[in-house]
Enzyme design. Sequence first.
Site, PDB file in Angstrom:
ATOM      1  N   SER A 247      17.422   2.932   6.809  1.00 21.97           N
ATOM      2  CA  SER A 247      18.273   3.799   7.307  1.00 21.97           C
ATOM      3  C   SER A 247      19.440   4.013   6.395  1.00 21.97           C
ATOM      4  O   SER A 247      19.671   2.635   5.595  1.00 21.97           O
ATOM      5  CB  SER A 247      18.696   3.827   8.729  1.00 21.97           C
ATOM      6  OG  SER A 247      19.470   2.438   8.659  1.00 21.97           O
ATOM      7  N   ILE A 250      21.972   0.758   6.776  1.00 18.81           N
ATOM      8  CA  ILE A 250      21.564  -0.364   6.237  1.00 18.81           C
ATOM      9  C   ILE A 250      21.631  -0.077   4.801  1.00 18.81           C
ATOM     10  O   ILE A 250      22.129  -1.165   3.986  1.00 18.81           O
ATOM     11  CB  ILE A 250      20.040  -0.845   6.495  1.00 18.81           C
ATOM     12  CG1 ILE A 250      19.760  -0.930   8.072  1.00 18.81           C
ATOM     13  CG2 ILE A 250      19.529  -1.994   5.790  1.00 18.81           C
ATOM     14  CD1 ILE A 250      20.801  -2.047   8.607  1.00 18.81           C
ATOM     15  N   GLY A 251      21.285   0.869   4.171  1.00 13.16           N
ATOM     16  CA  GLY A 251      21.328   1.470   2.369  1.00 13.16           C
ATOM     17  C   GLY A 251      22.853   1.005   2.130  1.00 13.16           C
ATOM     18  O   GLY A 251      22.909   0.415   1.143  1.00 13.16           O
ATOM     19  N   GLU A 268      16.002   3.610  -0.829  1.00 12.89           N
ATOM     20  CA  GLU A 268      15.166   4.768  -0.288  1.00 12.89           C
ATOM     21  C   GLU A 268      15.448   4.975   1.045  1.00 12.89           C
ATOM     22  O   GLU A 268      15.013   4.106   2.058  1.00 12.89           O
ATOM     23  CB  GLU A 268      13.470   4.101  -0.301  1.00 12.89           C
ATOM     24  CG  GLU A 268      13.236   4.170  -1.880  1.00 12.89           C
ATOM     25  CD  GLU A 268      13.194   5.342  -2.692  1.00 12.89           C
ATOM     26  OE1 GLU A 268      12.979   6.415  -1.916  1.00 12.89           O
ATOM     27  OE2 GLU A 268      12.794   5.111  -4.030  1.00 12.89           O
ATOM     28  N   CYS A 302       9.972   9.130   6.871  1.00 14.49           N
ATOM     29  CA  CYS A 302      11.142   9.548   6.005  1.00 14.49           C
ATOM     30  C   CYS A 302      11.183  11.056   5.850  1.00 14.49           C
ATOM     31  O   CYS A 302      12.194  11.735   5.680  1.00 14.49           O
ATOM     32  CB  CYS A 302      11.703   8.586   4.995  1.00 14.49           C
ATOM     33  SG  CYS A 302      10.228   8.511   3.733  1.00 14.49           S
TER      34      CYS A 302
END
Length: 517
Positions: A247, A250-251, A268, A302
Site C-alpha cells: 500500500s 507502507i511505501g 510498487e 493493484c
Amino acid sequence: MADKYGIKATLDRLGIKEINSGATTGTVWFETTGKVIESFAPADGELIGKVQEASKEDYNKIMETAKEAFKVWREVPAPKRGEIVRQMGLELRKYKEDLGRLVSYEMGKIYQEGLGEVQEMIDIADFAVGQSRQLYGFTMQSEREKHRMFDHYEPLGIVGVISAFNFPVAVWAWNTMLALIAGDTVVWKPSSKTTLCAVATHNIMANVLKANNLPEGIINLVIAGSKVLGDDFLDDKRMPLISVTGSTAIGRRVASRVGQRLGRTILELGGNNAIIVSKEADLDMALRAIVFGSVGTAGQRCTSTRRLIVQEDIYDSLVQRLVKAYESVAQKIGHSLNPDTLVGPLIDKGSVEAYSWAIGEAQKEGGKVLFGNKVLSGEGFETGTYVVPTIVEAENHYNIVQEETFAPILYIMKYKTIEDAIELHNNVPQGLSSAIFSRNMLETELFISGSGSDCGIANVNIGTSGAEIGGAFGGEKDTGGGRESGSDSWKIYMRRQTTTINFGTSLPLAQGLKFDF
Ligand code: NAD
C-alpha cells in the site's frame, strides 16, 4: 481437513509441513524459534499450515550468508547466472499446478489466476535468461585523444524484497529473476498473510540450488512480523536496494526509512485505475475488460479497475449491460478452487469491513449503489469473507473515490468531452494503470500523449488489469514511481560505472585544463 480439492497432496508435493521454518538461506532451513503464525484459507477457513517466524539472530545469520554469497555469485558470468534462472523456470513449470493451487487456496484468487501467477514467474524467468546476455552499457566518444569511454553495469549487492499478499509469489519472481542475472543476492520478506506460498517457492528453488551445488545465501527467505523485523529491515545498510510492493502507506514508510540512509527503493504501491469508455468504443470489448478488471481477483489487484468514466451518450446503455453482467458474475461467487467460480473470497474479514465501510462512505457522499453491497452468508460462505461485486454511481471528487479500497467496488461516472474525461481520470493521487476504449484515433492518441493519462501504464482497447511481463511495470504519483519486470527495469538491480581508458602516452585533462608543474 476436508480435501475436496486435493490440497493435502499438493502440500506434500510442495514440501509444506504442519509447522514450517520461516527462515532459509537456500537449501538449509533454520530451526526458528519465533512466534508461530497460522495460515487459514480465506475460502473455507481451514488451517493450511503454520510457520515459525525467524528471530533477529536468524535474520542476522541470513544477511551475513547473503553477503558472503554475493562475493561468489557476482563472479559468475551473467549468462551462467542466466542458466541457473533458466533451470528455475523449468522447475517452476514442473510445479505450476501445485503452486498455482496453493496460491489460490492461501490467497483466495481463483485457480485460473493462481496458474496465471505462476506463469508470470515462468515468463519473467525466461525473460531474464535472455536479458542475462544483454546487460548493455553505452560507449561514448571521449573529447581526449586516444581515450575510450564507456559505461558498464555491475552487481549491486543484497536486494531486499517485500511483497504484498495479493501476488504472493509473482512479485518475488519479478524482482528475483532480474536480481539474480544482475549478480545480486536476494532476501525475501513476504506478506505474513501468505507465508506458505513463500515456503513452497523456496522449496521448489532449492532443487535447482542443490543440483548446481550453489553456495547458501544466494536466495534467502525471512518470515517475521514487523515487530521483529520492520524498520530494522528497512534501515539495514547491508541492502543497497529494497523493493517493496504494498500500500501507499507502507511505501511512504519504506521510502523515508531507506531514503534516510540513501539506499535505493523500488516502490510498487496502490492504484486507483480507471477505464474511459468513449461513445466510439467497441462496447462488447469494453464490457469484457471492465468486468474482468473490476471483479477479477475479487478487486484485489493493484491494477483492478476502480473507476469507470463513461461518455454520457452511452452511459445508460452501458450501465444496463454492466449490471446484467454483474448479475451473472454474482452467481459465480464461491470457493477459490471450485472451477466454476469467477469471484473468490477477500483475503480476510478486515477487507470485508473495508468494503462495507467504503460503500457506506460513498453513499454518505451522495453515491448510489447500482448493484451489490452485500456480504454473503449461509452455506459455503460461513467464513464471512465473500462479498458481492458492487457498482456505485459516484463523482470523482468524493473522498472515498480518491482512495484505493482493496475490494470489488467500481465507481462509475459520466463525461462530456474527451478532455473532461482525461481531467477526471488524472484527478486522483495514484497513477498506476489506465485504459481507454475507443476506435477514434484522435482520442486514443490524445490519451497516450503528454496531455493524456498520467499513469505508468496506459492501454488502448485493453483493460487496466493484467500486464505482460515484457513491459516495465509500475506507476507514478502515490503509486511510487518504481518500475520492475520487463523493458530496461533490470538496470536498477545493478550499479552503473563509467570508465575512461587512456591508451595514449600523455595525460591530457578534461575541459582542456592546464596543470603543469
Ligand atoms: P501492505 O501495505 O499491507 O503490506 C505490504 C508488505 O509490507 C507486506 O509484506 C507487509 O508485511 C510489509 N510491511 C508492513 N509493515 C512493514 C514495515 N514496517 N517494514 C517492512 N515491511 C512492512 O499491502 P498488502 O495488503 O499486502 O497488499 C495490498 C496493497 O499492495 C495494495 O495497496 C495494492 O495496490 C498494492 N500492490 C501494488 C502492486 C504494484 O505493483 N503497484 C502490486 C500488488 C499490490
